[in-house]
Design a protein around this motif. Sequence first.
Motif, PDB file in Angstrom:
ATOM      1  N   SER A   1     -20.275 -27.918  36.052  1.00 21.01           N
ATOM      2  CA  SER A   1     -19.233 -29.480  36.056  1.00 21.01           C
ATOM      3  C   SER A   1     -18.797 -30.713  37.039  1.00 21.01           C
ATOM      4  O   SER A   1     -20.123 -30.715  37.936  1.00 21.01           O
ATOM      5  N   ASN A   2     -18.226 -31.745  36.073  1.00 18.84           N
ATOM      6  CA  ASN A   2     -18.727 -32.913  37.150  1.00 18.84           C
ATOM      7  C   ASN A   2     -18.236 -32.134  38.514  1.00 18.84           C
ATOM      8  O   ASN A   2     -18.392 -32.793  39.807  1.00 18.84           O
TER       9      ASN A   2
ATOM     10  N   ILE B   1     -17.889 -41.546  37.086  1.00 13.78           N
ATOM     11  CA  ILE B   1     -18.751 -40.674  37.014  1.00 13.78           C
ATOM     12  C   ILE B   1     -18.653 -41.282  35.655  1.00 13.78           C
ATOM     13  O   ILE B   1     -17.530 -41.046  34.777  1.00 13.78           O
TER      14      ILE B   1
ATOM     15  N   THR C   1     -27.296 -32.753  38.503  1.00 13.75           N
ATOM     16  CA  THR C   1     -27.622 -31.506  36.545  1.00 13.75           C
ATOM     17  C   THR C   1     -26.022 -30.521  37.512  1.00 13.75           C
ATOM     18  O   THR C   1     -26.849 -29.930  38.547  1.00 13.75           O
TER      19      THR C   1
ATOM     20  N   SER D   1     -24.412 -35.351  35.456  1.00 12.07           N
ATOM     21  CA  SER D   1     -23.484 -36.585  35.783  1.00 12.07           C
ATOM     22  C   SER D   1     -23.779 -37.545  36.956  1.00 12.07           C
ATOM     23  O   SER D   1     -24.945 -37.658  37.320  1.00 12.07           O
ATOM     24  N   TRP D   2     -23.755 -38.610  36.710  1.00 11.31           N
ATOM     25  CA  TRP D   2     -23.918 -40.413  37.473  1.00 11.31           C
ATOM     26  C   TRP D   2     -22.533 -40.971  37.590  1.00 11.31           C
ATOM     27  O   TRP D   2     -21.712 -41.042  37.754  1.00 11.31           O
ATOM     28  N   ILE D   3     -22.973 -40.580  39.675  1.00 12.31           N
ATOM     29  CA  ILE D   3     -21.966 -40.996  40.191  1.00 12.31           C
ATOM     30  C   ILE D   3     -22.623 -42.168  41.149  1.00 12.31           C
ATOM     31  O   ILE D   3     -23.204 -42.550  41.671  1.00 12.31           O
TER      32      ILE D   3
ATOM     33  N   LYS E   1     -25.068 -30.161  32.040  1.00 14.64           N
ATOM     34  CA  LYS E   1     -24.025 -31.244  32.738  1.00 14.64           C
ATOM     35  C   LYS E   1     -24.454 -32.506  33.217  1.00 14.64           C
ATOM     36  O   LYS E   1     -24.612 -32.789  34.260  1.00 14.64           O
TER      37      LYS E   1
ATOM     38  N   GLU F   1     -19.940 -38.738  32.796  1.00 12.63           N
ATOM     39  CA  GLU F   1     -20.565 -37.207  32.515  1.00 12.63           C
ATOM     40  C   GLU F   1     -21.398 -37.509  31.283  1.00 12.63           C
ATOM     41  O   GLU F   1     -21.155 -38.616  30.438  1.00 12.63           O
ATOM     42  N   ASN F   2     -22.525 -36.446  31.636  1.00 11.06           N
ATOM     43  CA  ASN F   2     -23.189 -36.468  30.361  1.00 11.06           C
ATOM     44  C   ASN F   2     -23.817 -37.272  29.709  1.00 11.06           C
ATOM     45  O   ASN F   2     -23.862 -38.039  28.834  1.00 11.06           O
TER      46      ASN F   2
END
Length: 87
Positions: free
Chosen positions: A30-31, A54, A27, A4-6, A2, A56-57
């Motif tokens: 999981s987060n 956060i 990537t 993730s953009w945080i 996945k 996800e995807n």
Amino acid sequence: MKRSWITFESSKNDTHPFGVEDGAGATALSNERALSTIQEQLFDGDNLSTIGKILENVGVSKLDANHIRRDVGGPVSPGIWYPLGYQ
């Protein structure tokens, strides 16, 4: 895997490593693993700054074209893809 953009909150008490003012992308499976990778590689194992959001995807095409997308590494492989230099 996945993507993730945080994003991180900005405050006087939080210091961000260079390049993560707009967020960080990783990537992972999981987060939680993405956050762990960001903590280990961007924050040198120190505590993360206060997390804002956060996503996800996240589709890289949804990120800012003028600043973020032009500086994205390979978001398919596990690890950090934004900012560059922490892979």
